[in-house]
Design a protein around this motif. Structure first.
Motif, PDB file in Angstrom:
ATOM      1  N   GLN A  28       0.724  -1.234   0.034  1.00 22.12           N
ATOM      2  CA  GLN A  28       0.136  -0.003   0.031  1.00 22.12           C
ATOM      3  C   GLN A  28       0.911   1.328   0.016  1.00 22.12           C
ATOM      4  O   GLN A  28       1.850   1.309   0.415  1.00 22.12           O
ATOM      5  CB  GLN A  28      -0.957   0.015   1.157  1.00 22.12           C
ATOM      6  CG  GLN A  28      -0.229  -0.100   2.466  1.00 22.12           C
ATOM      7  CD  GLN A  28      -1.412   0.007   3.550  1.00 22.12           C
ATOM      8  OE1 GLN A  28      -2.253  -0.548   3.671  1.00 22.12           O
ATOM      9  NE2 GLN A  28      -1.037   1.103   4.523  1.00 22.12           N
ATOM     10  N   GLY A  31      -2.740   4.059   1.940  1.00 22.14           N
ATOM     11  CA  GLY A  31      -3.691   3.265   3.023  1.00 22.14           C
ATOM     12  C   GLY A  31      -4.880   2.607   2.122  1.00 22.14           C
ATOM     13  O   GLY A  31      -5.109   3.185   1.097  1.00 22.14           O
ATOM     14  N   LEU A  32      -5.097   1.398   2.622  1.00 23.21           N
ATOM     15  CA  LEU A  32      -6.013   0.367   2.071  1.00 23.21           C
ATOM     16  C   LEU A  32      -7.242   1.046   1.577  1.00 23.21           C
ATOM     17  O   LEU A  32      -7.784   1.105   0.398  1.00 23.21           O
ATOM     18  CB  LEU A  32      -5.971  -0.568   2.879  1.00 23.21           C
ATOM     19  CG  LEU A  32      -6.787  -1.895   2.152  1.00 23.21           C
ATOM     20  CD1 LEU A  32      -6.383  -3.138   3.041  1.00 23.21           C
ATOM     21  CD2 LEU A  32      -8.265  -1.796   1.686  1.00 23.21           C
ATOM     22  N   ASN A  33      -7.995   1.731   2.688  1.00 24.65           N
ATOM     23  CA  ASN A  33      -9.255   2.321   2.229  1.00 24.65           C
ATOM     24  C   ASN A  33      -9.212   3.596   1.148  1.00 24.65           C
ATOM     25  O   ASN A  33     -10.214   3.539   0.449  1.00 24.65           O
ATOM     26  CB  ASN A  33      -9.996   2.939   3.536  1.00 24.65           C
ATOM     27  CG  ASN A  33     -10.621   1.617   4.455  1.00 24.65           C
ATOM     28  OD1 ASN A  33     -11.093   0.694   3.956  1.00 24.65           O
ATOM     29  ND2 ASN A  33     -10.668   1.900   5.606  1.00 24.65           N
ATOM     30  N   ALA A 225      -2.895  -4.626  -1.430  1.00 23.89           N
ATOM     31  CA  ALA A 225      -3.866  -4.666  -0.238  1.00 23.89           C
ATOM     32  C   ALA A 225      -5.236  -4.386  -0.923  1.00 23.89           C
ATOM     33  O   ALA A 225      -6.184  -5.143  -0.826  1.00 23.89           O
ATOM     34  CB  ALA A 225      -3.530  -4.084   0.808  1.00 23.89           C
ATOM     35  N   ASP A 228      -6.695  -6.640  -3.289  1.00 19.43           N
ATOM     36  CA  ASP A 228      -7.416  -7.963  -2.714  1.00 19.43           C
ATOM     37  C   ASP A 228      -8.876  -7.360  -2.420  1.00 19.43           C
ATOM     38  O   ASP A 228      -9.653  -8.327  -2.712  1.00 19.43           O
ATOM     39  CB  ASP A 228      -6.561  -8.460  -1.718  1.00 19.43           C
ATOM     40  CG  ASP A 228      -7.307  -9.598  -1.000  1.00 19.43           C
ATOM     41  OD1 ASP A 228      -7.403 -10.601  -2.108  1.00 19.43           O
ATOM     42  OD2 ASP A 228      -7.578  -9.897  -0.037  1.00 19.43           O
ATOM     43  N   THR A 229      -9.102  -6.415  -1.767  1.00 22.09           N
ATOM     44  CA  THR A 229     -10.177  -5.847  -1.143  1.00 22.09           C
ATOM     45  C   THR A 229     -11.237  -5.671  -2.601  1.00 22.09           C
ATOM     46  O   THR A 229     -12.585  -5.952  -2.445  1.00 22.09           O
ATOM     47  CB  THR A 229     -10.195  -4.869  -0.435  1.00 22.09           C
ATOM     48  OG1 THR A 229      -9.727  -3.734  -0.855  1.00 22.09           O
ATOM     49  CG2 THR A 229      -9.685  -5.235   1.015  1.00 22.09           C
ATOM     50  N   THR A 314     -12.772 -10.283   4.443  1.00 25.24           N
ATOM     51  CA  THR A 314     -12.486  -8.806   4.542  1.00 25.24           C
ATOM     52  C   THR A 314     -13.510  -7.829   4.811  1.00 25.24           C
ATOM     53  O   THR A 314     -14.632  -8.081   4.849  1.00 25.24           O
ATOM     54  CB  THR A 314     -11.794  -8.040   3.505  1.00 25.24           C
ATOM     55  OG1 THR A 314     -10.741  -6.992   3.515  1.00 25.24           O
ATOM     56  CG2 THR A 314     -12.605  -7.758   2.129  1.00 25.24           C
ATOM     57  N   GLN A 315     -13.161  -6.714   5.543  1.00 24.37           N
ATOM     58  CA  GLN A 315     -14.089  -5.699   5.620  1.00 24.37           C
ATOM     59  C   GLN A 315     -14.105  -4.994   4.305  1.00 24.37           C
ATOM     60  O   GLN A 315     -13.309  -4.562   3.572  1.00 24.37           O
ATOM     61  CB  GLN A 315     -13.639  -4.477   6.514  1.00 24.37           C
ATOM     62  CG  GLN A 315     -14.385  -3.436   6.764  1.00 24.37           C
ATOM     63  CD  GLN A 315     -15.979  -3.700   7.637  1.00 24.37           C
ATOM     64  OE1 GLN A 315     -15.988  -4.743   8.149  1.00 24.37           O
ATOM     65  NE2 GLN A 315     -16.653  -2.642   7.912  1.00 24.37           N
TER      66      GLN A 315
ATOM     67  N   ASP B  37      -5.771   0.133   8.015  1.00 19.09           N
ATOM     68  CA  ASP B  37      -7.005   0.624   8.403  1.00 19.09           C
ATOM     69  C   ASP B  37      -7.704  -0.225   9.315  1.00 19.09           C
ATOM     70  O   ASP B  37      -8.143  -1.350   9.282  1.00 19.09           O
ATOM     71  CB  ASP B  37      -7.876   0.878   7.210  1.00 19.09           C
ATOM     72  CG  ASP B  37      -7.231   1.792   6.097  1.00 19.09           C
ATOM     73  OD1 ASP B  37      -7.489   2.855   6.264  1.00 19.09           O
ATOM     74  OD2 ASP B  37      -6.600   1.192   5.290  1.00 19.09           O
ATOM     75  N   VAL B  62      -8.527  -4.130   8.256  1.00 16.54           N
ATOM     76  CA  VAL B  62      -9.292  -4.715   7.076  1.00 16.54           C
ATOM     77  C   VAL B  62      -8.353  -6.088   6.786  1.00 16.54           C
ATOM     78  O   VAL B  62      -9.140  -6.974   6.567  1.00 16.54           O
ATOM     79  CB  VAL B  62      -9.137  -3.779   5.913  1.00 16.54           C
ATOM     80  CG1 VAL B  62      -9.490  -4.352   4.647  1.00 16.54           C
ATOM     81  CG2 VAL B  62      -9.934  -2.465   6.178  1.00 16.54           C
TER      82      VAL B  62
END
Lengths: 360, 125
Positions: A28, A31-33, A225, A228-229, A314-315, B37, B62
């Protein structure tokens, strides 16, 4: 550990690097989000140069590929891509892959980084005279420009009308001043966009041009990352998690790329499995209770009996809910079936849900 | 990466701020950065007497989940209510608004086992 061509560029961008499939890869940046949402909303670029490239060429290339892959290669024509898998003899999957028809007798197989050696050895075991196999994985870089603004952001770099390209087609054309780039309308995010196959020597130049041209659309580099999500929100299988040497394409819900109109490795057994119904099925599910499912967590029924295992979880950054994939006994595969995921000794409620989880 | 001088640190990447007999506990900047996160923080031990190194909760990010360990023995006096509602503040402000619990210490001599900022910094660099 192997290095991808652009490793130092990612490090200079401040990427957190991680070993993945034997390569030091950007996990990343910001950040992932943030990265995930950016791909859904705008455009991002992933360096996925760890992926493998195996070429198959010669008068027997089609016959060879019909034997080793599950999908019907006769449907391909130059400029068309197909998702497929390599079945093994025991009912499982050696790998999943993309098959590119470059010319009538010339194909490119794009395989998972973790399986390059395994796949190449496997394919050589079925090698035919007239179907030459070449593993060029170390020579190619792959940049995935993904997101709803990908076409407009990249258009100035090529004369190929990007916005008109159909999903799962490609062109070999000049891109960012480099000839014979494979511009492929594919991806692993469900956000639309392109994958660009370039020779290693051109990779840095193309990367910088993609970043420069993309600046007007606020392009950002995106790590593995978020890849993947993003793929999990679409319910796309990841080899080593959701499919492997032991899971069959029928169980995995990949019947749509398993064509019994032709003979291929283990096709008789897979056909019987399809007709009789597999005993387990890969399902998607959404958590109702608060908890995040993770690989290998147990899936249980209301009575506490184990009915399967989670393969990915995952979220979901887009949905704000936890999602997952897993195998369950086929009786539990219907959408809305209540199941329970055992998360740190607690049985948390979830509901079977047919992917994609993210519907755009 | 920040390592405030006025805090004590554990090998589990938690920090402790001492005020009389009360210890405020959180996770370090390094920990939040490694976790990525954070989606939620689960702490169900309010009011319990726990020993040093017992699990008092977990942080779910996550990509991964991580247990939270008591840096010192004592009673879990309170949780940070803001963290329940906005777990991302642990990422944004791990040493401030993102604190996790307050402990009423039962043996303040255990603080001697914790690291100071420079010793902790060495373990993560």
């Amino acid at each position: 550990m192997k290095s991808i061509q652009l490793e130092s560029i990612h490090q200079d961008l401040g990427a957190k690097m991680t070993p993945f499939a034997g390569f030091n890869m950007p996990l990343q940046y910001e950040g992932l989000n943030v990265e995930h949402k950016h791909v859904r909303a705008k455009v991002g670029v992933f360096d996925v140069s760890h992926m493998g490239q195996i070429f198959v060429q010669g008068p027997k290339a089609v016959e060879f590929l019909q034997k080793v892959t599950s999908n019907d290669v006769s449907k391909l024509y130059p400029g068309k891509v197909q998702y497929s898998c390599l079945p093994n003899e025991q009912g499982g999957i050696v790998d999943d892959l993309l098959v590119y028809c470059l010319a009538e007798e010339q194909f490119l197989l794009v395989v998972n980084a973790s399986n390059i050696e395994k796949d190449f050895n496997w394919l050589r075991g079925y090698e035919m005279e007239g179907a030459l196999l070449l593993n060029e994985s170390d020579d190619w870089s792959l940049l995935a420009v993904q997101g709803p603004m990908a076409s407009e952001a990249m258009q100035e770099l090529t004369e190929v009308p990007l916005g008109e390209m159909k999903y799962y087609t490609f062109e070999q054309a000049r891109f960012a001043g480099v000839d014979n780039v494979i511009i492929s309308a594919t991806g692993y995010t469900g956000a639309g966009g392109f994958e660009l196959y370039v020779r290693n020597k051109d990779a840095a130049h193309v990367w910088h041009e993609v970043m420069r041209a993309g600046a007007k659309a606020d392009i950002k580099p995106i790590g593995l990352a978020a890849r993947d999500t993003l793929r999990l929100e679409m319910g796309f299988c990841l080899y080593g998690n959701d499919i492997d040497d032991k899971t069959s394409p029928i169980e995995a819900g990949l019947g749509w790329i398993t064509k019994f109109s032709k003979d291929f490795i283990n096709s008789e057994a897979l056909k019987a499995q399809k007709e009789n119904g597999p005993s387990q099925r890969l399902i998607g599910f959404v958590m109702e209770d608060r908890g995040i499912p993770r690989k290998d967590y147990r899936i249980k029924d209301a009575g506490g009996e184990e009915i399967g295992r989670v393969t990915s979880g995952t979220q979901s950054p887009s949905l704000g809910k936890a999602i997952g994939l897993g195998y369950v006994q086929s009786d539990y595969k219907a959408p809305d079936t209540e199941i329970f995921i055992e998360i740190r000794n607690k049985a948390l409620k979830a509901k079977v849900s047919k992917p994609p989880f993210y519907k755009g | 990466m920040k390592f405030p001088e006025d805090l004590k640190y554990t090998p589990d990447h938690e920090w402790v701020k001492v005020d009389g007999n009360t210890a405020t506990v959180g996770i370090t900047d390094f920990a939040q950065s490694e976790l990525g996160d954070i989606v939620f923080v689960e702490i169900e031990t309010e009011g319990e007497e726990l020993d040093k190194e017992e699990v008092f909760g977990s942080v779910e990010a996550v990509k991964t989940v991580s247990d939270l360990f008591m840096p010192v023995s004592g009673e879990v006096l309170e949780l940070n209510p803001k963290v329940e509602e906005n777990p991302e503040i642990v990422n944004e402000d791990p040493y401030g608004d993102g604190w996790l619990i307050k402990i009423k210490m039962s043996d303040s001599s255990e603080l001697d086992d914790l690291m100071d900022a420079s010793a902790y910094q060495e373990t993560v660099e």
